[in-house]
Motif scaffolding. Structure first.
Motif, PDB file in Angstrom:
ATOM      1  N   VAL A   1      38.851 -25.912  90.608  1.00  0.00           N
ATOM      2  CA  VAL A   1      37.432 -25.525  90.627  1.00  0.00           C
ATOM      3  C   VAL A   1      37.109 -24.801  91.926  1.00  0.00           C
ATOM      4  O   VAL A   1      36.496 -23.725  91.924  1.00  0.00           O
ATOM      5  CB  VAL A   1      36.529 -26.761  90.449  1.00  0.00           C
ATOM      6  N   SER A   2      37.522 -25.384  93.041  1.00  0.00           N
ATOM      7  CA  SER A   2      37.230 -24.765  94.342  1.00  0.00           C
ATOM      8  C   SER A   2      37.902 -23.411  94.463  1.00  0.00           C
ATOM      9  O   SER A   2      37.301 -22.449  94.959  1.00  0.00           O
ATOM     10  CB  SER A   2      37.691 -25.686  95.472  1.00  0.00           C
TER      11      SER A   2
ATOM     12  N   ARG B   1      36.013 -20.788  92.583  1.00  0.00           N
ATOM     13  CA  ARG B   1      34.790 -20.343  93.244  1.00  0.00           C
ATOM     14  C   ARG B   1      35.082 -19.352  94.373  1.00  0.00           C
ATOM     15  O   ARG B   1      34.206 -18.568  94.752  1.00  0.00           O
ATOM     16  CB  ARG B   1      34.047 -21.544  93.811  1.00  0.00           C
TER      17      ARG B   1
ATOM     18  N   ARG C   1      34.747 -15.159  94.114  1.00  0.00           N
ATOM     19  CA  ARG C   1      33.549 -14.358  94.353  1.00  0.00           C
ATOM     20  C   ARG C   1      32.845 -14.881  95.594  1.00  0.00           C
ATOM     21  O   ARG C   1      33.155 -15.953  96.100  1.00  0.00           O
ATOM     22  CB  ARG C   1      32.599 -14.416  93.145  1.00  0.00           C
TER      23      ARG C   1
ATOM     24  N   SER D   1      30.117 -16.554  98.004  1.00  0.00           N
ATOM     25  CA  SER D   1      29.424 -17.828  97.876  1.00  0.00           C
ATOM     26  C   SER D   1      28.094 -17.660  97.153  1.00  0.00           C
ATOM     27  O   SER D   1      27.423 -16.625  97.274  1.00  0.00           O
ATOM     28  CB  SER D   1      29.190 -18.418  99.266  1.00  0.00           C
ATOM     29  N   SER D   2      27.727 -18.682  96.413  1.00  0.00           N
ATOM     30  CA  SER D   2      26.434 -18.638  95.714  1.00  0.00           C
ATOM     31  C   SER D   2      25.269 -18.588  96.702  1.00  0.00           C
ATOM     32  O   SER D   2      24.164 -18.165  96.343  1.00  0.00           O
ATOM     33  CB  SER D   2      26.295 -19.869  94.821  1.00  0.00           C
TER      34      SER D   2
ATOM     35  N   ARG E   1      34.684 -20.107 104.017  1.00  0.00           N
ATOM     36  CA  ARG E   1      35.099 -20.905 102.855  1.00  0.00           C
ATOM     37  C   ARG E   1      36.611 -20.951 102.753  1.00  0.00           C
ATOM     38  O   ARG E   1      37.186 -21.942 102.304  1.00  0.00           O
ATOM     39  CB  ARG E   1      34.505 -20.309 101.574  1.00  0.00           C
TER      40      ARG E   1
END
Length: 585
Positions: free
Chosen positions: A420-421, A424, A427, A429-430, A540
């Motif tokens: 999952v990480s 993410r 792209r 970061s949200s 990240r």
């Protein structure tokens, strides 16, 4: 033990350094590096540290060898007591059994040697992961025998504990058979004993009478070819035992028992064995530790490569943003239309001629709810810059993820982060859109403050008052993107013309040099804010590397520690020959 204090302190310091996770990343032959690190830690804990701390402690002879070689039967026969349980099922030895004279039991019963193994006593085979300690008055004091699991066991844990026990031995009593003596696995261990100068004797077990001469001669030749000439070599004939767990007849093992008893009874002989094995283990540190240090440096280099991949991806994103503010692409579309509203339709020019006209525009806007041209331009510009930041960050994230996925170390880091990480990371970061919007708004505020500060000078105050700080600030923002590269046709004419107009208007207020200075300051500030947004997004990736590599200075520290051991090596007397009893049949 004062004479060994320096060596003991050097070994303790080395052991502390080896507590670090030196090889967390999949770089190079990491499996062998981790195995070598584990083996060295084990030998320090199980042998070097306790032995240097107590040079006169009882001698430990580990009886090791291949599956079915008869090790347990030999130990029982040498001890003249049923201390282990031989059997036909494999593996027979599930947990090692150490047999010692009662006088030596306090030393081996405590966690002096092999501290990682819990002690048990009593009959039975013992539980895996434990060391069963039994006593036998028939075994001479000063010498203990340890029945080790098979070195070629089908059970991995047994093979590992066998290797650990051999590394903890003062003396190897290596058992093989007439049928198995040429197997490669035993010779790998024997060569290891040669490389570390471990005291060694070989027992050729279960030899049929007719095979004794040729097998004994061949094994002697093989020992010589492998650099082990002079190794005490004993043979035990094949005999029919009345029952499965019976001991061998006394004459069959007399030569081996007499040789061991001679070492146990002679303090000087024991000391020679201990010092030979200890010196060999110490000398091996000069090779093993620098090799670990080199591998640790490769881990650091691999970690730096992963950081560089992220830096390169986000550096390219910054370059993309720079291109975007220079190539005129922001002056297309909505920004270009709003610019025309603001400048090309004359609203701004009329505001120069009359403050009344400017106020009338504001009043009309307030009553109709239609944003003023400068507000629409500012919003369009803000939206365009935010979109450019998001696009650059998305591309950078994709590139960084792809670069990491293409390397074993990066793939390993991503796997540990979880599916999952890792997904993410593909792209931006949200949270990036919000950060980008905040950064652009802060930049616009900075530009307005910059204009206000410059306009506070007496010579420009009156001129700036003719069309407001907001208007001049917008013109300055547009000057940051004033390059018309990439525009064509009618866009080039409009954008180029209005760029020149904007520059002329600002120069009329502030002067040409001030305009250049203000434009550069505005551009640098914008780049700095965007760089901060991209750095936060890149974090990240880099946060996954925190603590992932060995400490930065561990490699040179390991080399210094190995040198300290070498410097104190002479605290162990030069080794003599191992009880060179005549080789017996």
């Amino acid at each position: 033990m004062a004479g060994n204090d320096g060596l003991l302190a050097a070994l303790e310091n080395l052991r502390r350094l080896l507590d670090h996770d030196l090889f967390p990343l999949e770089i190079g032959d990491v499996a062998s590096h981790r195995r070598a690190l584990k083996e060295l830690r084990g030998q320090l804990d199980d042998y070097l540290l306790p032995r240097v701390a107590a040079m006169d402690a009882p001698l430990l002879a580990v009886v090791g060898g291949s599956t079915g070689a008869g090790k347990s039967t030999l130990v029982n026969s040498l001890a003249c007591a049923d201390v282990t349980e031989p059997g036909v099922l494999r593996p027979t030895t599930l947990a090692p059994t150490l047999v010692a004279n009662p006088a030596d039991e306090p030393w081996f019963g405590r966690q002096n040697v092999l501290p990682g193994l819990a002690r048990t006593t009593g009959r039975g085979r013992g539980e895996p992961g434990t060391l069963r300690v039994v006593t036998a008055e028939t075994l001479p004091p000063g010498l203990a025998l340890l029945d080790a699991p098979d070195i070629d066991s089908v059970v991995t844990a047994n093979r590992e504990i066998a290797a650990q026990l051999l590394a903890a031995a003062d003396l190897w009593l290596f058992v093989t058979t007439a049928a198995r003596y040429a197997d490669e696995v035993p010779w790998g261990f024997l060569r290891s004993a040669r490389e570390r100068s471990t005291a060694l004797a070989v027992v050729l077990d279960r030899v049929p009478p007719e095979a004794l001469e040729p097998v004994f001669a061949h094994l002697t030749r093989l020992l010589g070819e492998n650099g082990l000439s002079g190794t005490p070599l004993f043979s035990v004939p094949e005999v029919a035992l009345p029952e499965e767990n019976a001991r061998l007849p006394e004459p069959a093992v007399r030569d081996v028992r007499d040789w061991l008893a001679g070492i146990a009874a002679d303090a000087h002989a024991r000391a020679r064995v201990v010092r030979r094995t200890l010196a060999g283990a110490l000398d091996s540190i000069s090779i093993r530790v620098p090799a670990l240090a080199d591998a640790a440096e490769r881990q650091r280099a691999g970690l730096a490569d992963l950081h560089r991949m992220v830096g390169s991806a986000y550096g390219a994103a910054m370059a993309t943003f720079d291109d975007g503010i220079r190539d005129g692409s922001l002056l297309r579309g909505e920004v270009l239309a709003r610019w025309q509203d603001f400048i090309g339709t004359g609203d701004f020019m009329r505001s120069l001629e009359s403050r009344i006209g400017w106020l009338r525009e504001r009043v009309v806007s307030a009553f109709t709810g239609r944003p003023a041209p400068d507000t629409r331009l500012r919003v369009a510009l803000e939206t365009g810059v935010e979109a450019l930041i998001r696009s650059a960050a998305d591309t950078a994230a994709e590139r960084a993820l792809e670069a990491w996925s293409g390397t074993p170390a990066g793939h390993d880091v991503l796997e540990r982060a979880g599916v999952v990480s890792a997904g993410r990371l593909a792209r931006a970061s949200s949270a990036l859109p919000e950060r980008a919007a905040a950064a652009v708004r802060a930049w616009q505020g900075y530009v307005l403050d910059l204009v206000a500060e410059e306009g506070a000078e007496r010579r420009t105050t009156a001129r700036l008052a003719s069309f407001s700080v907001n208007g001049a600030g917008l013109l300055l923002m547009l000057m940051v993107f004033a390059s018309t590269g990439g525009l064509t046709g009618i866009e080039l004419g409009i954008a180029g013309g209005t760029s020149v107009l904007s520059q002329k208007l600002l120069e009329a207020v502030f002067g040409d040099q001030a305009v250049r200075t203000l434009t550069q300051a505005a551009r640098d500030d914008l780049r700095g804010r965007v760089r901060a947004v991209l750095d936060e997004d890149a974090a990240r990736f880099t946060s996954l590397l925190e603590g992932a590599g060995p400490p930065e200075d561990v490699a040179p520290a390991l080399r210094r520690a190995a040198q300290a051991v070498r410097d104190h090596r002479d605290e162990v007397e030069a080794p003599g020959a191992v009880g060179q009893a005549d080789r017996s049949r």
